[in-house]
Write an enzyme that holds these catalytic residues in place. Structure first.
Site, PDB file in Angstrom:
ATOM      1  N   ASP A   8      13.682 -11.663 -26.444  1.00 41.97           N
ATOM      2  CA  ASP A   8      13.715 -10.929 -27.709  1.00 41.97           C
ATOM      3  C   ASP A   8      13.910  -9.445 -27.413  1.00 41.97           C
ATOM      4  OD1 ASP A   8      11.216  -9.971 -26.923  1.00 41.97           O
ATOM      5  OD2 ASP A   8      10.121 -10.863 -28.609  1.00 41.97           O
ATOM      6  N   HIS A   9      13.750  -8.624 -28.422  1.00 42.76           N
ATOM      7  CA  HIS A   9      13.963  -7.185 -28.277  1.00 42.76           C
ATOM      8  C   HIS A   9      12.989  -6.534 -27.296  1.00 42.76           C
ATOM      9  CE1 HIS A   9      10.975  -7.864 -31.418  1.00 42.76           C
ATOM     10  NE2 HIS A   9      10.455  -6.690 -31.074  1.00 42.76           N
ATOM     11  N   CYS A  65       9.643 -12.060 -23.407  1.00 41.86           N
ATOM     12  CA  CYS A  65       9.306 -11.218 -24.547  1.00 41.86           C
ATOM     13  C   CYS A  65       8.347 -10.141 -24.044  1.00 41.86           C
ATOM     14  CB  CYS A  65       8.748 -12.026 -25.723  1.00 41.86           C
ATOM     15  SG  CYS A  65       7.182 -12.875 -25.447  1.00 41.86           S
ATOM     16  N   GLY A  66       7.662  -9.461 -24.926  1.00 43.35           N
ATOM     17  CA  GLY A  66       6.788  -8.385 -24.498  1.00 43.35           C
ATOM     18  C   GLY A  66       5.679  -8.842 -23.577  1.00 43.35           C
ATOM     19  N   THR A  67       4.978  -9.905 -23.982  1.00 44.11           N
ATOM     20  CA  THR A  67       3.881 -10.446 -23.176  1.00 44.11           C
ATOM     21  C   THR A  67       4.205 -11.803 -22.567  1.00 44.11           C
ATOM     22  OG1 THR A  67       2.888 -11.580 -25.059  1.00 44.11           O
ATOM     23  CG2 THR A  67       2.133  -9.310 -24.606  1.00 44.11           C
ATOM     24  N   GLY A  68       5.184 -12.491 -23.105  1.00 40.25           N
ATOM     25  CA  GLY A  68       5.492 -13.856 -22.696  1.00 40.25           C
ATOM     26  C   GLY A  68       4.726 -14.886 -23.505  1.00 40.25           C
ATOM     27  N   ILE A  69       3.733 -14.448 -24.236  1.00 38.78           N
ATOM     28  CA  ILE A  69       2.872 -15.384 -24.972  1.00 38.78           C
ATOM     29  C   ILE A  69       3.625 -16.054 -26.120  1.00 38.78           C
ATOM     30  CG2 ILE A  69       0.786 -15.595 -26.386  1.00 38.78           C
ATOM     31  CD1 ILE A  69      -0.344 -13.184 -24.718  1.00 38.78           C
ATOM     32  N   GLY A  70       4.281 -15.275 -26.938  1.00 38.19           N
ATOM     33  CA  GLY A  70       5.004 -15.847 -28.081  1.00 38.19           C
ATOM     34  C   GLY A  70       6.070 -16.835 -27.646  1.00 38.19           C
ATOM     35  N   MET A  71       6.840 -16.465 -26.639  1.00 33.41           N
ATOM     36  CA  MET A  71       7.880 -17.362 -26.123  1.00 33.41           C
ATOM     37  C   MET A  71       7.267 -18.663 -25.617  1.00 33.41           C
ATOM     38  SD  MET A  71      11.030 -16.308 -26.359  1.00 33.41           S
ATOM     39  CE  MET A  71      12.159 -14.927 -26.232  1.00 33.41           C
ATOM     40  N   HIS A  98       2.718 -28.506  -9.451  1.00 34.31           N
ATOM     41  CA  HIS A  98       1.726 -29.351 -10.124  1.00 34.31           C
ATOM     42  C   HIS A  98       2.128 -29.788 -11.517  1.00 34.31           C
ATOM     43  CE1 HIS A  98      -1.756 -27.641  -7.469  1.00 34.31           C
ATOM     44  NE2 HIS A  98      -0.690 -27.991  -6.767  1.00 34.31           N
ATOM     45  N   HIS A 134      -0.104 -35.746  -9.573  1.00 32.65           N
ATOM     46  CA  HIS A 134       0.632 -34.807 -10.424  1.00 32.65           C
ATOM     47  C   HIS A 134       1.568 -35.547 -11.373  1.00 32.65           C
ATOM     48  CE1 HIS A 134      -1.135 -31.507  -8.341  1.00 32.65           C
ATOM     49  NE2 HIS A 134      -0.631 -31.891  -7.181  1.00 32.65           N
TER      50      HIS A 134
END
Length: 152
Positions: A8-9, A65-71, A98, A134
Protein backbone atom coordinates in the site's frame (compact mmCIF):
# COMPACT_ATOMS: atom_id res chain seq x y z
CA UNK A 1 10.75 -18.83 -8.58
CA UNK A 2 7.93 -16.39 -9.39
CA UNK A 3 7.13 -13.91 -6.63
CA UNK A 4 4.09 -11.62 -6.54
CA UNK A 5 4.56 -8.38 -4.63
CA UNK A 6 2.06 -5.85 -3.40
CA UNK A 7 2.15 -2.86 -1.10
CA UNK A 8 0.00 0.00 0.00
CA UNK A 9 1.02 3.65 0.18
CA UNK A 10 2.92 3.00 3.44
CA UNK A 11 4.95 0.16 1.98
CA UNK A 12 5.64 0.97 -1.65
CA UNK A 13 9.14 2.39 -1.00
CA UNK A 14 10.32 -0.84 0.63
CA UNK A 15 8.70 -2.83 -2.21
CA UNK A 16 10.67 -0.76 -4.69
CA UNK A 17 13.90 -1.57 -2.82
CA UNK A 18 13.15 -5.29 -2.48
CA UNK A 19 12.03 -5.90 -6.06
CA UNK A 20 15.49 -5.51 -7.68
CA UNK A 21 17.08 -7.31 -4.74
CA UNK A 22 14.81 -10.34 -5.27
CA UNK A 23 15.52 -10.25 -9.01
CA UNK A 24 19.26 -10.21 -8.23
CA UNK A 25 18.73 -13.51 -6.40
CA UNK A 26 17.46 -14.99 -9.69
CA UNK A 27 13.72 -14.77 -9.10
CA UNK A 28 11.02 -13.25 -11.30
CA UNK A 29 8.95 -10.53 -9.62
CA UNK A 30 5.43 -9.55 -10.57
CA UNK A 31 4.67 -6.13 -9.07
CA UNK A 32 1.01 -5.39 -8.39
CA UNK A 33 1.51 -1.93 -6.85
CA UNK A 34 0.93 0.43 -5.17
CA UNK A 35 3.48 2.73 -6.71
CA UNK A 36 3.09 5.98 -4.83
CA UNK A 37 2.15 7.79 -1.65
CA UNK A 38 -1.53 8.36 -2.52
CA UNK A 39 -3.68 6.62 0.07
CA UNK A 40 -4.93 3.18 -0.99
CA UNK A 41 -6.52 0.24 0.83
CA UNK A 42 -4.21 -2.64 1.78
CA UNK A 43 -6.88 -5.38 1.40
CA UNK A 44 -7.04 -4.64 -2.34
CA UNK A 45 -3.34 -5.44 -2.77
CA UNK A 46 -3.36 -8.40 -0.39
CA UNK A 47 -6.23 -9.88 -2.39
CA UNK A 48 -4.45 -9.58 -5.74
CA UNK A 49 -1.20 -11.12 -4.49
CA UNK A 50 -2.93 -13.93 -2.61
CA UNK A 51 -5.10 -14.85 -5.59
CA UNK A 52 -1.93 -15.15 -7.70
CA UNK A 53 -0.45 -17.48 -5.08
CA UNK A 54 -3.52 -19.69 -4.66
CA UNK A 55 -4.07 -19.95 -8.42
CA UNK A 56 -0.49 -21.18 -8.89
CA UNK A 57 0.41 -18.27 -11.17
CA UNK A 58 3.25 -17.49 -8.76
CA UNK A 59 5.12 -19.54 -6.19
CA UNK A 60 5.02 -17.09 -3.28
CA UNK A 61 3.88 -13.61 -2.36
CA UNK A 62 5.31 -10.68 -0.45
CA UNK A 63 3.12 -7.93 1.01
CA UNK A 64 4.22 -4.66 2.58
CA UNK A 65 2.36 -1.97 4.48
CA UNK A 66 3.32 0.34 7.32
CA UNK A 67 3.43 -2.34 10.01
CA UNK A 68 2.63 -5.48 8.02
CA UNK A 69 -0.30 -6.17 10.33
CA UNK A 70 -3.12 -5.11 8.02
CA UNK A 71 -1.69 -7.02 5.07
CA UNK A 72 -1.30 -10.14 7.22
CA UNK A 73 -4.87 -10.01 8.48
CA UNK A 74 -6.27 -9.50 4.98
CA UNK A 75 -4.06 -12.17 3.41
CA UNK A 76 -5.01 -14.82 5.93
CA UNK A 77 -8.68 -14.42 4.99
CA UNK A 78 -7.89 -15.99 1.61
CA UNK A 79 -8.30 -19.78 1.71
CA UNK A 80 -4.99 -21.53 1.13
CA UNK A 81 -2.85 -18.62 2.28
CA UNK A 82 -0.47 -18.96 5.20
CA UNK A 83 0.84 -15.41 5.59
CA UNK A 84 3.44 -14.65 8.24
CA UNK A 85 4.32 -11.21 9.56
CA UNK A 86 8.09 -11.23 10.00
CA UNK A 87 10.44 -8.63 11.45
CA UNK A 88 13.43 -10.81 12.36
CA UNK A 89 15.66 -13.46 10.78
CA UNK A 90 14.75 -16.33 13.11
CA UNK A 91 11.03 -15.96 12.35
CA UNK A 92 11.73 -15.78 8.61
CA UNK A 93 13.37 -19.20 8.73
CA UNK A 94 10.92 -20.72 11.23
CA UNK A 95 7.79 -19.73 9.31
CA UNK A 96 9.04 -21.52 6.21
CA UNK A 97 10.36 -24.59 8.03
CA UNK A 98 7.46 -25.06 10.43
CA UNK A 99 4.43 -23.35 8.86
CA UNK A 100 5.14 -23.62 5.12
CA UNK A 101 4.16 -19.95 4.78
CA UNK A 102 3.47 -18.97 1.21
CA UNK A 103 3.12 -15.23 1.76
CA UNK A 104 5.49 -12.96 3.69
CA UNK A 105 4.32 -9.70 5.21
CA UNK A 106 6.67 -6.88 6.18
CA UNK A 107 6.27 -3.48 7.82
CA UNK A 108 8.14 -0.61 6.18
CA UNK A 109 7.81 1.53 9.31
CA UNK A 110 9.12 -1.30 11.50
CA UNK A 111 12.26 -2.56 9.74
CA UNK A 112 14.84 -1.01 7.48
CA UNK A 113 15.73 -2.12 3.97
CA UNK A 114 18.87 -4.03 5.02
CA UNK A 115 17.01 -6.22 7.51
CA UNK A 116 14.15 -6.62 5.04
CA UNK A 117 16.56 -7.92 2.39
CA UNK A 118 18.02 -10.46 4.84
CA UNK A 119 14.53 -11.60 5.87
CA UNK A 120 13.40 -12.01 2.27
CA UNK A 121 16.55 -13.93 1.30
CA UNK A 122 16.19 -16.35 4.21
CA UNK A 123 12.45 -16.75 3.62
CA UNK A 124 12.91 -17.49 -0.09
CA UNK A 125 15.79 -19.92 0.46
CA UNK A 126 14.29 -21.92 3.33
CA UNK A 127 12.29 -25.05 2.53
CA UNK A 128 9.39 -26.48 4.50
CA UNK A 129 10.85 -29.12 6.81
CA UNK A 130 8.17 -31.55 5.67
CA UNK A 131 8.53 -33.50 8.90
CA UNK A 132 5.48 -35.42 10.07
CA UNK A 133 4.74 -33.10 13.02
CA UNK A 134 4.87 -29.98 10.84
CA UNK A 135 2.80 -31.57 8.06
CA UNK A 136 0.20 -32.56 10.66
CA UNK A 137 0.06 -29.05 12.10
CA UNK A 138 -0.27 -27.38 8.71
CA UNK A 139 -2.99 -29.95 7.95
CA UNK A 140 -4.83 -28.93 11.09
CA UNK A 141 -4.67 -25.28 10.02
CA UNK A 142 -6.17 -26.30 6.67
CA UNK A 143 -8.89 -28.26 8.50
CA UNK A 144 -9.77 -25.13 10.52
CA UNK A 145 -9.97 -23.14 7.31
CA UNK A 146 -12.27 -25.75 5.75
CA UNK A 147 -14.43 -25.98 8.86
CA UNK A 148 -15.14 -22.28 9.06
CA UNK A 149 -15.45 -21.81 5.31
CA UNK A 150 -18.24 -24.41 5.30
CA UNK A 151 -20.36 -22.55 7.84
CA UNK A 152 -23.27 -20.50 6.51
Amino acid sequence: MKIAMGADHAGYRLKDVLKPFIESLGHEVQDYGANGADSVDYPDYASIVCEKVTSGEVDKGILICGTGIGMTIAANKVPGIRCALVHDLFSAKATREHNDSNVLSLGERVIGPGVAEEIVKIWLETDFSNGERHKNRVGKVKALEDKYAAQP
